[in-house]
Design a protein around this motif. Sequence first.
Motif, PDB file in Angstrom:
ATOM      1  N   LEU A   1      22.527  -5.853  -2.356  1.00 38.92           N
ATOM      2  CA  LEU A   1      22.061  -5.590  -3.716  1.00 38.92           C
ATOM      3  C   LEU A   1      21.013  -4.495  -3.685  1.00 38.92           C
ATOM      4  O   LEU A   1      20.182  -4.452  -2.775  1.00 38.92           O
ATOM      5  CB  LEU A   1      21.443  -6.851  -4.330  1.00 38.92           C
ATOM      6  N   THR A   2      21.030  -3.638  -4.721  1.00 36.13           N
ATOM      7  CA  THR A   2      19.998  -2.624  -4.911  1.00 36.13           C
ATOM      8  C   THR A   2      19.408  -2.815  -6.302  1.00 36.13           C
ATOM      9  O   THR A   2      20.158  -2.985  -7.275  1.00 36.13           O
ATOM     10  CB  THR A   2      20.579  -1.207  -4.774  1.00 36.13           C
ATOM     11  N   GLY A   3      18.110  -2.813  -6.423  1.00 32.19           N
ATOM     12  CA  GLY A   3      17.470  -3.038  -7.713  1.00 32.19           C
ATOM     13  C   GLY A   3      16.903  -4.441  -7.806  1.00 32.19           C
ATOM     14  O   GLY A   3      16.720  -5.124  -6.802  1.00 32.19           O
ATOM     15  N   GLU A   4      16.624  -4.882  -9.031  1.00 33.16           N
ATOM     16  CA  GLU A   4      15.977  -6.170  -9.263  1.00 33.16           C
ATOM     17  C   GLU A   4      17.008  -7.200  -9.721  1.00 33.16           C
ATOM     18  O   GLU A   4      17.562  -7.101 -10.818  1.00 33.16           O
ATOM     19  CB  GLU A   4      14.871  -6.029 -10.306  1.00 33.16           C
TER      20      GLU A   4
ATOM     21  N   ILE B   1      21.825  -1.072   1.871  1.00 36.24           N
ATOM     22  CA  ILE B   1      23.134  -0.421   1.949  1.00 36.24           C
ATOM     23  C   ILE B   1      23.311   0.306   3.278  1.00 36.24           C
ATOM     24  O   ILE B   1      24.441   0.484   3.755  1.00 36.24           O
ATOM     25  CB  ILE B   1      23.339   0.523   0.735  1.00 36.24           C
ATOM     26  N   ASP B   2      22.208   0.705   3.897  1.00 32.69           N
ATOM     27  CA  ASP B   2      22.297   1.372   5.201  1.00 32.69           C
ATOM     28  C   ASP B   2      22.782   0.426   6.295  1.00 32.69           C
ATOM     29  O   ASP B   2      23.240   0.888   7.352  1.00 32.69           O
ATOM     30  CB  ASP B   2      20.929   1.945   5.599  1.00 32.69           C
ATOM     31  N   ARG B   3      22.689  -0.869   6.065  1.00 37.97           N
ATOM     32  CA  ARG B   3      23.071  -1.856   7.073  1.00 37.97           C
ATOM     33  C   ARG B   3      24.463  -2.443   6.829  1.00 37.97           C
ATOM     34  O   ARG B   3      24.883  -3.354   7.538  1.00 37.97           O
ATOM     35  CB  ARG B   3      22.038  -2.981   7.102  1.00 37.97           C
ATOM     36  N   LEU B   4      25.166  -1.906   5.833  1.00 37.92           N
ATOM     37  CA  LEU B   4      26.492  -2.438   5.536  1.00 37.92           C
ATOM     38  C   LEU B   4      27.442  -2.241   6.714  1.00 37.92           C
ATOM     39  O   LEU B   4      27.526  -1.152   7.282  1.00 37.92           O
ATOM     40  CB  LEU B   4      27.085  -1.747   4.303  1.00 37.92           C
TER      41      LEU B   4
ATOM     42  N   ARG C   1      17.014  -5.624 -14.240  1.00 38.19           N
ATOM     43  CA  ARG C   1      16.596  -4.307 -14.738  1.00 38.19           C
ATOM     44  C   ARG C   1      17.749  -3.319 -14.595  1.00 38.19           C
ATOM     45  O   ARG C   1      18.462  -3.328 -13.590  1.00 38.19           O
ATOM     46  CB  ARG C   1      15.368  -3.805 -13.972  1.00 38.19           C
ATOM     47  N   ALA C   2      17.923  -2.466 -15.597  1.00 40.62           N
ATOM     48  CA  ALA C   2      19.023  -1.495 -15.617  1.00 40.62           C
ATOM     49  C   ALA C   2      19.037  -0.648 -14.354  1.00 40.62           C
ATOM     50  O   ALA C   2      17.988  -0.323 -13.788  1.00 40.62           O
ATOM     51  CB  ALA C   2      18.900  -0.601 -16.843  1.00 40.62           C
ATOM     52  N   GLY C   3      20.238  -0.289 -13.915  1.00 39.34           N
ATOM     53  CA  GLY C   3      20.392   0.619 -12.784  1.00 39.34           C
ATOM     54  C   GLY C   3      20.624  -0.058 -11.454  1.00 39.34           C
ATOM     55  O   GLY C   3      20.830   0.616 -10.443  1.00 39.34           O
ATOM     56  N   GLY C   4      20.612  -1.378 -11.425  1.00 41.78           N
ATOM     57  CA  GLY C   4      20.871  -2.087 -10.181  1.00 41.78           C
ATOM     58  C   GLY C   4      22.341  -2.032  -9.791  1.00 41.78           C
ATOM     59  O   GLY C   4      23.220  -1.801 -10.633  1.00 41.78           O
TER      60      GLY C   4
END
Length: 302
Positions: free
Chosen positions: A197-200, A187-190, A212-215
């Motif tokens: 994507l963040t998470g699995e 997200i820092d490179r957006l 997995r929850a929270g992505g």
Amino acid sequence: MTGVVHMPSLSGATDWLNSEPLETDALRGRVVLVDFWTLTCINWLRTEPYIRAWSQAYRDDGLVVIGVHTPEFSFEREIDRIKRAIAVRAIDYPVAVDSDYAVWTAFANHYWPALYFVDKEGVIRDHHFGEGRYEESERSLQELLGVQRELVSVEGVGVEAEADWDHLFTPETYLGQDRSESYVSSIDRLRLNTWTLTGEWAIGRENVTLERAGGSIAYRFSARDAHLVLSPGTHEPIPFRVALEGQAPGAAHGEDVDADGNGVLGDGRLYQLVRQHDGAAERTVEITFAEPGAQAYVFTFG
């Protein structure tokens, strides 16, 4: 399209909704408007108010509108999902379910939406691909029907509202590996018109699926509206939260999200995440899912 081209057969449809099966020869003597659509397509959604209005305004003059639902994504083949889309959009004209692409192929079609204007002799006299050209299309229908009167008044609302074309600077963006582009690693490179994507997540041919929850998925865009085509797959409804520039969207929330950013992924369709009313500034939208199983297909903007 050159020369005399007759309307192809509709016999390849796998099912019919709102109608018994219609045969091309039996439609002779009627003007026919064939509309190729798929339920998640934002371009079709923004044309649909016009198709509905024309069907109702010219039905007694001899117009038959036939929607041909040809799915873009696998989950759009489910007949119950097509029925729900028809009910939500108040579509009362015949719909040919074209899950095997037989009608699409017969017309040599390549686009959603695509309109084919057929005269009383069964000859395709006009066609139009994509949005716009509404006045010319309605005049074409009037000419084929032999009527002349004021054009219908149409104003789309919600996801059916016309795009803010003057301030739309972000393109449709697919997430699955077959057509994915503009992905960045964090997200820092957006930057404008990129996503991450963040998470699995599992990367599939058509989509990305949260494992997995929270992505979350984040996108840096410049447009009035931001949409995302989502499906819960085989899972129960999945709560999600939308943030705009890291904050609750407030008045800029889309019709599928409240002012605090809360929404629920309950069916496979297009979700409106953001509608800005104070100008189309460059912003980052992030969607975080509370449970695994969310499938994301394509971002679209308006």
